[in-house]
Design a protein around this motif. Structure first.
Motif, PDB file in Angstrom:
ATOM      1  N   TYR A 113       7.923   0.545  -0.859  1.00  0.00           N
ATOM      2  CA  TYR A 113       8.661  -0.404  -0.071  1.00  0.00           C
ATOM      3  C   TYR A 113       9.979   0.164   0.764  1.00  0.00           C
ATOM      4  O   TYR A 113      10.168  -0.325   1.923  1.00  0.00           O
ATOM      5  N   TRP A 124       1.107  -3.615  -1.970  1.00  0.00           N
ATOM      6  CA  TRP A 124       2.397  -3.367  -1.703  1.00  0.00           C
ATOM      7  C   TRP A 124       2.415  -2.986  -0.228  1.00  0.00           C
ATOM      8  O   TRP A 124       3.380  -3.571   0.579  1.00  0.00           O
ATOM      9  N   LYS A 157       1.738  -6.323   1.591  1.00  0.00           N
ATOM     10  CA  LYS A 157       3.045  -7.332   1.511  1.00  0.00           C
ATOM     11  C   LYS A 157       4.078  -6.769   2.523  1.00  0.00           C
ATOM     12  O   LYS A 157       5.084  -7.644   3.059  1.00  0.00           O
TER      13      LYS A 157
END
Length: 271
Positions: free
Chosen positions: A101, A150, A153
């Motif tokens: 992220y 991840w 997203k």
């Protein structure tokens, strides 16, 4: 009798695949341009990821390269630049959600919105169920499938907003059939195939037809991860032939790529 019935079940598939091959031979599908697209490839420091980066570089895409190996990813970026493409190397641990992220945030701020995401990073441990350590099982799933969640997203929202993009899932023939002493790996690749199929359906349901999906399912590839790999599905593949087929599938927006193509109907038969 059971074998005879299974053969009968395969006949329609054989006819379909034969007709499809003939059509592709005589009416090749139009290839899309990826010039100027921002392409992010995980596990780009070696093997399939590295060779895929080179192919996108030749087509003048802008490369964002992720790998846990600093030396490997820098070498890949240097070669991509030599081929005339802009390339940005990031050291990223794809088993770590927060690292994914935070790295994705840097990519969006410093480079822009990724429009082609190639989820290629993978790990494999060759041992039976009981000899495979718990942390190894966890890492197999973290890298081989959870990382896909991840990264997607992080980068899919922009693709959906623009109704333009491509999510590529590098899975395996082992995501369709079991292989002894690769229980964790096979299970994670089954999950990766499921991720691709469900994501494809979800994008269709949300009417984001401009966001394409492709899943690569080759037999074992000679990348050095598994010594003397072999299955009943065919010979070990060289990375160059796999990447050539993968690029063709991406450029023609093929949903599922089996290498060799015979796997597509062999996996239908269950013992």
């Amino acid at each position: 009798m059971k074998f005879f019935l299974q053969c009968l079940q395969l006949l329609p598939l054989l006819v379909i695949f034969t007709l499809e091959s003939l059509l592709k031979r005589f009416i090749p599908k139009k290839r899309k341009s990826v010039t100027g697209e921002i392409v992010l490839i995980t596990g780009a420091g070696h093997g399939i990821g590295r060779l895929t980066a080179y192919e996108f570089a030749k087509r003048k895409s802008k490369l964002v390269l992720w790998d846990i190996n600093k030396h490997g990813i820098e070498d890949t970026a240097a070669e991509c630049q030599r081929l005339g493409a802009k390339a940005h190397a990031f050291v990223v641990d794809c088993s770590n959600r927060e690292d994914i992220y935070s790295s994705a945030k840097k990519v969006k701020e410093e480079i822009g919105d990724v429009s082609i995401l190639v989820n290629n990073a993978g790990v494999v441990y060759t041992s039976d169920l009981f000899a495979t350590q718990d942390p190894q099982i966890e890492k197999t799933f973290e890298v081989n499938v959870l990382a896909h969640f991840w990264t997607s997203k992080a980068f899919l929202p922009a693709m959906m907003k623009n109704n333009h993009g491509h999510i590529v899932t590098v899975a395996s023939a082992a995501g369709h059939t079991g292989v002894p002493f690769l229980l964790a790996y096979c299970s994670s690749k089954f999950a990766a195939v499921g991720f691709h199929k469900a994501l494809t359906e979800e994008l269709a349901a949300l009417e984001r037809t401009g966001v394409k999906t492709t899943c690569l399912c080759p037999n074992f590839v000679n990348t050095g991860f598994i010594k003397n790999p072999s299955t009943a599905l065919g010979p070990t593949l060289e990375p160059e032939e796999v990447v050539d087929r993968l690029m063709n599938g991406i450029l023609t927006e093929e949903k599922m790529i089996f290498i060799p193509s015979s796997i597509s109907f062999l996996t239908v038969v269950e013992k």
